[in-house]
Design a protein around this motif. Structure first.
Motif, PDB file in Angstrom:
ATOM      1  N   ASN A 107     -10.134  11.316   3.706  1.00  0.00           N
ATOM      2  CA  ASN A 107     -10.235  10.610   2.429  1.00  0.00           C
ATOM      3  C   ASN A 107      -9.532   9.248   2.436  1.00  0.00           C
ATOM      4  O   ASN A 107      -9.041   8.782   1.404  1.00  0.00           O
ATOM      5  CB  ASN A 107      -9.694  11.475   1.286  1.00  0.00           C
ATOM      6  N   ILE A 108      -9.516   8.637   3.616  1.00  0.00           N
ATOM      7  CA  ILE A 108      -8.923   7.304   3.756  1.00  0.00           C
ATOM      8  C   ILE A 108      -9.980   6.345   4.284  1.00  0.00           C
ATOM      9  O   ILE A 108     -10.697   6.669   5.236  1.00  0.00           O
ATOM     10  CB  ILE A 108      -7.718   7.321   4.728  1.00  0.00           C
ATOM     11  N   ARG A 109     -10.072   5.196   3.660  1.00  0.00           N
ATOM     12  CA  ARG A 109     -10.911   4.130   4.187  1.00  0.00           C
ATOM     13  C   ARG A 109     -10.005   3.148   4.920  1.00  0.00           C
ATOM     14  O   ARG A 109      -9.099   2.549   4.333  1.00  0.00           O
ATOM     15  CB  ARG A 109     -11.669   3.425   3.053  1.00  0.00           C
ATOM     16  N   ALA A 110     -10.262   2.995   6.213  1.00  0.00           N
ATOM     17  CA  ALA A 110      -9.362   2.207   7.055  1.00  0.00           C
ATOM     18  C   ALA A 110      -9.471   0.723   6.756  1.00  0.00           C
ATOM     19  O   ALA A 110     -10.511   0.221   6.303  1.00  0.00           O
ATOM     20  CB  ALA A 110      -9.692   2.464   8.528  1.00  0.00           C
TER      21      ALA A 110
ATOM     22  N   ALA B   8      -3.056  10.837   5.371  1.00  0.00           N
ATOM     23  CA  ALA B   8      -4.150  11.628   4.805  1.00  0.00           C
ATOM     24  C   ALA B   8      -4.031  11.624   3.292  1.00  0.00           C
ATOM     25  O   ALA B   8      -2.952  11.383   2.726  1.00  0.00           O
ATOM     26  CB  ALA B   8      -4.118  13.051   5.325  1.00  0.00           C
ATOM     27  N   VAL B   9      -5.173  11.895   2.622  1.00  0.00           N
ATOM     28  CA  VAL B   9      -5.194  12.063   1.170  1.00  0.00           C
ATOM     29  C   VAL B   9      -5.929  13.371   0.873  1.00  0.00           C
ATOM     30  O   VAL B   9      -7.008  13.624   1.408  1.00  0.00           O
ATOM     31  CB  VAL B   9      -5.903  10.885   0.469  1.00  0.00           C
TER      32      VAL B   9
ATOM     33  N   LEU C  30      -2.827   2.630   0.715  1.00  0.00           N
ATOM     34  CA  LEU C  30      -2.191   3.800   1.300  1.00  0.00           C
ATOM     35  C   LEU C  30      -0.763   3.465   1.726  1.00  0.00           C
ATOM     36  O   LEU C  30      -0.546   2.453   2.400  1.00  0.00           O
ATOM     37  CB  LEU C  30      -2.997   4.272   2.510  1.00  0.00           C
ATOM     38  N   PRO C  31       0.220   4.287   1.371  1.00  0.00           N
ATOM     39  CA  PRO C  31       1.592   4.048   1.843  1.00  0.00           C
ATOM     40  C   PRO C  31       1.673   4.092   3.363  1.00  0.00           C
ATOM     41  O   PRO C  31       0.907   4.811   4.015  1.00  0.00           O
ATOM     42  CB  PRO C  31       2.388   5.198   1.216  1.00  0.00           C
ATOM     43  N   ASP C  32       2.615   3.347   3.932  1.00  0.00           N
ATOM     44  CA  ASP C  32       2.742   3.281   5.384  1.00  0.00           C
ATOM     45  C   ASP C  32       3.006   4.646   6.003  1.00  0.00           C
ATOM     46  O   ASP C  32       2.555   4.925   7.122  1.00  0.00           O
ATOM     47  CB  ASP C  32       3.876   2.328   5.766  1.00  0.00           C
TER      48      ASP C  32
ATOM     49  N   ALA D 233      -1.328  11.353  -1.450  1.00  0.00           N
ATOM     50  CA  ALA D 233      -1.146  10.807  -0.117  1.00  0.00           C
ATOM     51  C   ALA D 233       0.054  11.490   0.533  1.00  0.00           C
ATOM     52  O   ALA D 233       1.115  11.632  -0.090  1.00  0.00           O
ATOM     53  CB  ALA D 233      -0.937   9.299  -0.198  1.00  0.00           C
ATOM     54  N   LEU D 234      -0.122  11.883   1.803  1.00  0.00           N
ATOM     55  CA  LEU D 234       0.938  12.633   2.493  1.00  0.00           C
ATOM     56  C   LEU D 234       0.741  12.516   3.994  1.00  0.00           C
ATOM     57  O   LEU D 234      -0.203  11.894   4.472  1.00  0.00           O
ATOM     58  CB  LEU D 234       0.883  14.102   2.053  1.00  0.00           C
TER      59      LEU D 234
END
Length: 418
Positions: free
Chosen positions: A142-145, A111-112, A105-107, A58-59
Motif C-alpha cells: 500500500n505504498i506508492r514509491a 508498509a501501510v 510516508l515516514p522515513d 504506517a509501520l
C-alpha cells in the motif's frame, strides 16, 4: 493521368501530396487530442516522495510479522499524517502512525495497513490509541514509491504520441504546461452552385440551401482542422477560378463541393488544370466517383461532388487522411468489423460501394449490418441515422441476407484497435 483509379491509390496520391505542418506551442489543455511534436520530460520525480495509497497505519512490517487472529500484534499510534503533512519524528519499537491517502510516508515506515482491517484496542484509533493487527503485511504494501511514474529528466510523452486527457494530467504533474504540437490545417470550404442560397434563407423556386458547406466544415473540424466557410460561388469558370486561386494562397487546403463531374456547368477540373497541376479526376467508388484533386500555388485543392452523400464519403475516405497526415497522426484507417447483412443487397456495380448502414449485435452476439433503405447519394439524413458504412467490393454480385461484409466504423477513432 488515368481516368479512374482505385481508392487506395487515390488516398496515397492525396496523402503523398501533403506534408507535416509547422509546429506551434499551445497551452497544455489546448493540446488534448493533438500530436506531440517533441518529446516531453518531467522536471521532478513523480511522485516526488513515497506516499500512502490508502488510509491506514504506517509501520515497519517486521513489527507485525508474527501477528495472527489468535495472537494479534498491538502498536501504539504516536501521530497522524494528513495529505500535505510531513512526519519528521522517529517511529520506535511497538509504534505506528496513522496516515491518510496521499500523505508522505515516514522515513522509518516500510508498509501501510489499510484502516478497515485494523482493530482498535484503546482509544479511537487516533494519536494515543492502541491498535491491533491480526495478520502480517509485506514490505512495500500500500505504498506508492517515489518516482514510480516518472523520474526527473525522463521523457514521459514521446514525439508522435496523441495527447489524451490522462496525458494532460500526467504532463501537468510533470510540470509541463505548454506543449509543441503540429499546427492545425486551415481549410477553405467553397460550395459551388448558382442554385444555392444561405442556410438561414427559405429557398425559392429552383433554389436549395447550402448544406454542403456546413457538413464539410464539420468533417474538417472532426479531423482536427480549422475550417472556414467561404462565400458560395456561382457556376462560372471565372468565378470558381478566382475563388480557388485566392483561397489557395491563404489556406493550407481547399475543398470545393459541386461541379466535379463533366456537365456544362462543372468547372473544378478545368480550373485546377488551368491554375496548377491536375492529378486526379475520378475514383473507383460509389457514391463519389467524381473526385478532383490537384495542386494550385502549391496548395492541395480537392473538388468533391455536389451530392451530399458522395461528398461525405469522398471526404472521409480521401480528405480526412490527408488532413491527419498534415497534423502528424500515424493511423489513418477507422476500425473495420465483419458483419452479417440483415437484408438482401441487390446492388451490382463495377465500383466499390459504400452502403450507409446500422451496425448492431444479433441474438448470437454476431455483428449485423442493416443498410439504410434509401441509399441516394443526394441525402445526408441516412448518414445521420446510421453508424457505419458496409462495403461491397468492386464487381460484387448481389448479396443475399446473411452474407458477411466489412463495415467501417466512422464514429470510432483511427487509433482504436478492435
Amino acid at each position: 493521368m488515368r481516368e479512374m483509379i482505385p481508392l487506395e491509390e487515390a488516398r496515397d496520391l492525396v496523402c503523398g501530396a501533403v506534408g507535416l505542418l509547422p509546429t506551434e506551442r499551445v497551452a497544455l489543455l489546448d493540446a488534448v487530442g493533438r500530436v506531440v511534436a517533441e518529446g516531453q520530460v518531467s522536471d521532478i520525480d513523480v511522485s516526488p516522495f513515497a506516499h500512502s495509497a490508502m488510509d491506514g497505519f504506517a509501520l515497519r512490517a517486521a513489527e507485525i510479522a508474527e501477528a495472527t487472529d489468535e495472537a494479534p500484534a498491538t502498536l501504539r499510534v504516536i501521530a497522524e499524517i494528513g495529505a500535505g503533512d510531513v512526519f519528521e519524528g522517529a517511529i520506535g519499537e511497538g509504534e505506528c502512525v496513522r496516515i491518510m491517502t496521499g500523505a508522505c510516508l515516514p522515513d522509518d515506515a516500510d508498509a501501510v495497513v489499510k484502516y478497515e482491517i485494523v482493530g482498535v484496542v484503546e482509544g479511537d484509533g487516533k494519536t494515543g490509541s492502541v491498535v491491533s493487527f491480526a495478520a502480517p503485511t509485506k514490505v512495500g504494501s500500500n505504498i506508492r514509491a517515489a518516482g514510480e511514474e516518472a523520474r526527473a529528466g525522463e521523457e514521459v510523452v514521446a514525439a508522435g504520441e496523441v495527447l489524451t486527457a490522462a496525458g494532460v494530467g500526467f504532463l501537468a504533474g510533470c510540470g509541463v504546461l505548454e506543449v509543441p504540437v503540429y499546427r492545425r490545417p486551415r481549410v477553405a470550404i467553397i460550395a459551388t452552385g448558382s442554385e444555392l442560397v444561405p442556410a438561414d434563407q427559405v429557398p425559392g423556386p429552383g433554389k436549395i440551401r447550402n448544406s454542403n458547406s456546413y457538413a464539410m466544415a464539420a468533417c474538417a473540424r472532426e479531423a482536427g482542422a480549422d475550417a472556414v466557410m467561404l462565400p458560395t460561388v456561382e457556376d462560372t469558370f471565372e468565378a470558381l477560378r478566382d475563388a480557388v486561386d485566392a483561397a489557395s494562397r491563404e489556406f493550407d487546403f481547399v475543398v470545393t463541393t459541386g461541379g466535379a463531374a463533366n456537365g456544362d456547368f462543372d468547372f473544378i477540373k478545368p480550373v485546377v488544370d488551368s491554375l496548377g497541376e491536375l492529378m486526379m479526376t475520378t475514383v473507383n467508388m460509389r457514391p463519389g466517383k467524381a473526385q478532383t484533386f490537384g495542386l494550385v500555388n502549391g496548395t492541395p485543392v480537392f473538388g468533391l461532388p455536389g451530392n451530399p452523400a458522395a461528398a461525405y464519403v469522398g471526404f472521409q475516405m480521401l480528405i480526412r487522411p490527408a488532413l491527419r497526415t498534415m497534423q502528424g497522426y500515424r493511423f489513418m484507417d477507422h476500425p473495420v468489423v465483419k458483419a452479417r447483412l440483415t437484408r438482401d443487397e441487390k446492388n451490382r456495380d463495377p465500383r466499390r460501394i459504400f452502403l450507409r448502414a446500422t451496425l448492431t449485435r444479433g441474438a448470437d452476439g454476431t455483428y449485423e449490418a442493416t443498410p439504410a433503405k434509401n441509399q441516394s447519394s443526394g441525402l445526408f439524413g441516412p448518414i445521420q441515422k446510421t453508424n457505419c458504412m458496409a462495403i461491397m467490393p468492386e464487381g460484387t454480385e448481389p448479396q443475399p441476407a446473411g452474407s458477411i461484409v466489412d463495415c467501417i466504423l466512422l464514429d470510432i477513432p483511427e487509433e482504436v484497435v478492435l
